[in-house]
Design an enzyme around this catalytic site. Structure first.
Site, PDB file in Angstrom:
ATOM      1  N   LYS A  93       1.038  -1.244   0.156  1.00  0.00           N
ATOM      2  CA  LYS A  93       0.137   0.060  -0.072  1.00  0.00           C
ATOM      3  C   LYS A  93       0.704   1.210  -0.130  1.00  0.00           C
ATOM      4  O   LYS A  93       2.199   1.100   0.202  1.00  0.00           O
ATOM      5  CB  LYS A  93      -0.865   0.021   1.071  1.00  0.00           C
ATOM      6  CG  LYS A  93      -0.079   0.121   2.722  1.00  0.00           C
ATOM      7  CD  LYS A  93      -1.087  -0.343   3.710  1.00  0.00           C
ATOM      8  CE  LYS A  93      -0.255  -0.205   5.056  1.00  0.00           C
ATOM      9  NZ  LYS A  93      -0.837  -0.552   6.175  1.00  0.00           N
ATOM     10  N   TYR A 105      16.030  30.549   7.472  1.00  0.00           N
ATOM     11  CA  TYR A 105      14.779  31.197   8.160  1.00  0.00           C
ATOM     12  C   TYR A 105      14.774  31.182   9.510  1.00  0.00           C
ATOM     13  O   TYR A 105      15.009  30.295  10.146  1.00  0.00           O
ATOM     14  CB  TYR A 105      13.371  30.397   7.405  1.00  0.00           C
ATOM     15  CG  TYR A 105      13.205  30.445   6.113  1.00  0.00           C
ATOM     16  CD1 TYR A 105      12.928  31.846   5.563  1.00  0.00           C
ATOM     17  CD2 TYR A 105      13.028  29.306   5.330  1.00  0.00           C
ATOM     18  CE1 TYR A 105      12.767  31.903   4.133  1.00  0.00           C
ATOM     19  CE2 TYR A 105      12.927  29.284   4.020  1.00  0.00           C
ATOM     20  CZ  TYR A 105      12.645  30.745   3.371  1.00  0.00           C
ATOM     21  OH  TYR A 105      12.199  30.515   2.270  1.00  0.00           O
TER      22      TYR A 105
HETATM   23  C1  LIG Z   1      -0.275  -1.632   7.011  1.00  0.00           C
HETATM   24  C2  LIG Z   1      -0.985  -3.070   7.148  1.00  0.00           C
HETATM   25  C3  LIG Z   1      -0.287  -4.051   7.310  1.00  0.00           C
HETATM   26  C4  LIG Z   1       1.334  -4.145   7.184  1.00  0.00           C
HETATM   27  O1  LIG Z   1       1.875  -3.817   8.426  1.00  0.00           O
HETATM   28  P1  LIG Z   1       3.319  -3.384   8.818  1.00  0.00           P
HETATM   29  O2  LIG Z   1       3.535  -3.167  10.354  1.00  0.00           O
HETATM   30  O3  LIG Z   1       3.944  -2.652   7.875  1.00  0.00           O
HETATM   31  O4  LIG Z   1       3.943  -4.923   8.758  1.00  0.00           O
HETATM   32  C5  LIG Z   1      -1.029  -5.242   7.543  1.00  0.00           C
HETATM   33  N1  LIG Z   1      -2.287  -5.284   7.740  1.00  0.00           N
HETATM   34  C6  LIG Z   1      -3.326  -4.189   7.602  1.00  0.00           C
HETATM   35  C7  LIG Z   1      -4.406  -4.399   7.739  1.00  0.00           C
HETATM   36  C8  LIG Z   1      -2.239  -3.010   7.387  1.00  0.00           C
HETATM   37  O5  LIG Z   1      -3.308  -2.111   7.241  1.00  0.00           O
END
Ligand SMILES: *Cc1c(COP(=O)(O)O)cnc(C)c1O
Length: 360
Positions: free
Chosen positions: A36, A254
Site C-alpha cells: 500500500k 529562516y
Molecule cells: C499496513 C498494514 C499491514 C502491514 O503492517 P506492517 O506493520 O507495515 O507490517 C498489515 N495489515 C494491515 C491491515 C495493514 O493496514
C-alpha cells in the site's frame, strides 16, 4: 553545472531477501507483501515485481486505484487484496479481491455473488481491537448466528489486525489473538491472516495461514528495542550545491534559528521538507560525509537544507552527502530524531528524488 538532484537508491534484492527471511520464519504458512501507499513510498510495481519473482503470491494495497495500477503492472495471477474494500464490480474485472470491513460489505458482495451465480472472492476482516475497520463484535455475532449470510461469497481468508505488535509485552496482543481465535471458531472454517511484520516476531500463537508484513520488507525494524533483523533497503544521497564561509555571530536560514558560535563553513543541498525531509528535523538532522557525521543547522526549508561542514577538511561543492542509510541515520534513526516512525519517513520520500533501483 552538476546535476544537483538527490538520489534515492532502492535495493530490490534486499527487499526480496527480507521477504524470503520472513517467509522462512513463517514456513510452511504463506507470507504476503503489503505494498500500500506505493510500497511505503518505494514504488509499488517494481517492489511487487521483485517480491513476485521471489515467490510472493499475495499482495495487499489500501485503495482500489492502487490495486488497479498494481494489476496492470503485475499482470494476471497474484492475488491483490484491497484493504479499504470496494463496491461489487468496481474493480472492472481487474480481478481484485475486496476486504469486507462491515456486515454491510458482506451483505452487498454476497448478494452480488448470488445474483451473478458466481461466488465473489473476498477477505473477511474482523475487528479485534483496532476500532478502525472490520466487523465489530455485534456484527461478528450476527454472522456467527447465521452462516447463510455468507452464501454467495468465496472467502479466501478471515483476517484481523494487531494494534500493538511492536510492543511484544503489550497485553492487547494476547487479547486480540484470543478474540480472533474465538471469532474464527464461530464461523465456517477458513484460512486466517493475522500477523503484520512485528506480529511475525511475537511467537507461534500469532502465526496464521497468511502473514501480512509491510514495514519489515522495507528495512524498518519489526522488533523495536532489539537489533534490526532486516536488511537495509534505502539510501538517500545528495551533492553539495554550494559552500560558504560565515563569521562567528552570523545566522543561517529562516528565522535565524542557528547562529554560528565560531567561523563556520556551511554547505547547502537540494533536499527540503517538500521532499519529505521533515521540517521538524530542523536542528535535529545529521548527514554523513564518508564516515564523518555532520550536523544540519538552521531550519529545513522547502527545497534546501544547510549543514555545518567546518570539521570536514577538503569538502567541496559536488561532494556527495548521505542523508539516509550507510553511515547516515537509518529511516528508524531519522524517525527517532523527528519524533515519528520509520513508516512516515519512508512514505514521505519525495517524488523529486531520482530513484535508482539497484544495490543500496
Ligand atoms: C499496513 C498494514 C499491514 C502491514 O503492517 P506492517 O506493520 O507495515 O507490517 C498489515 N495489515 C494491515 C491491515 C495493514 O493496514
Amino acid at each position: 553545472m552538476m546535476d544537483p538532484s538527490a538520489v534515492l537508491h532502492i535495493d530490490l534484492a534486499a527487499i526480496a531477501a527480507n521477504w524470503r527471511a520472513l517467509a522462512m520464519r513463517a514456513a510452511p504458512r504463506a507470507v504476503a507483501g503489503v505494498v500500500k501507499a506505493n510500497a511505503y513510498g518505494l514504488g509499488a510495481v517494481p517492489v511487487a515485481r521483485a517480491l513476485n519473482a521471489a515467490g510472493c503470491r499475495h499482495f495487499f494495497v489500501a485503495h482500489l486505484s492502487e490495486g488497479m495500477s498494481l494489476r496492470a503492472g503485475l499482470g494476471a495471477g497474484p492475488i491483490i487484496a484491497v484493504l479499504d474494500g470496494f463496491a461489487p464490480g468496481a474493480d472492472e474485472d481487474a480481478g481484485l479481491v475486496p476486504v469486507l470491513n462491515s456486515l454491510g460489505d458482506v451483505l452487498a458482495h454476497a448478494a452480488a455473488g448470488r445474483s451473478a451465480g458466481r461466488a465473489q472472492q473476498a477477505l473477511l476482516h474482523l475487528d479485534t481491537g483496532m476500532a478502525r475497520l472490520g466487523l465489530d463484535a455485534g456484527e461478528q455475532a450476527r454472522l456467527a448466528a447465521d452462516h447463510s449470510l455468507l452464501v454467495g461469497l468465496d472467502l479466501l481468508y478471515v483476517m484481523s489486525h494487531l494494534a500493538c505488535a511492536d510492543e511484544a509485552d503489550h497485553p492487547l496482543n494476547a487479547e486480540q489473538a484470543a478474540r480472533f481465535a474465538r471469532a474464527c471458531a464461530a464461523l465456517p472454517k477458513l484460512p486466517r491472516s493475522f500477523a503484520n511484520s512485528s506480529g511475525l516476531f511475537l511467537g507461534a500463537d500469532y502465526a496464521s495461514d497468511l502473514a501480512r508484513p509491510g514495514c519489515a520488507l522495507y528495512g524498518i525494524n519489526p522488533t523495536p528495542g532489539a537489533p534490526n533483523p532486516m536488511l537495509p533497503v534505502v539510501r538517500l544521497e545528495a551533492p553539495i550545491l554550494q559552500i560558504r564561509d560565515i563569521p562567528a555571530g552570523a545566522s543561517v536560514g529562516y528565522g535565524a534559528s542557528f547562529v554560528a558560535a565560531r567561523p563556520s563553513r556551511i554547505a547547502t543541498i537540494a533536499v527540503g521538507y517538500a521532499d519529505g525531509y521533515l521540517r521538524c528535523l530542523s536542528g535535529q538532522g545529521v548527514v554523513a560525509y564518508r564516515d564523518m557525521i555532520l550536523p544540519m543547522v538552521g531550519r529545513v526549508s522547502m527545497d534546501l537544507i544547510t549543514l555545518d561542514v567546518t570539521d570536514a577538511p577538503g569538502i567541496a561543492p559536488g561532494d556527495v552527502l548521505q542523508l539516509i542509510g550507510g553511515a547516515a541515520p537509518s529511516p528508524d534513526d531519522l524517525a527517532a530524531r523527528a519524533g515519528t516512525i520509520g513508516y512516515e519517513i519512508l512514505t514521505s520520500l519525495g517524488d523529486r528524488y531520482r530513484r535508482i533501483y539497484g544495490a543500496a
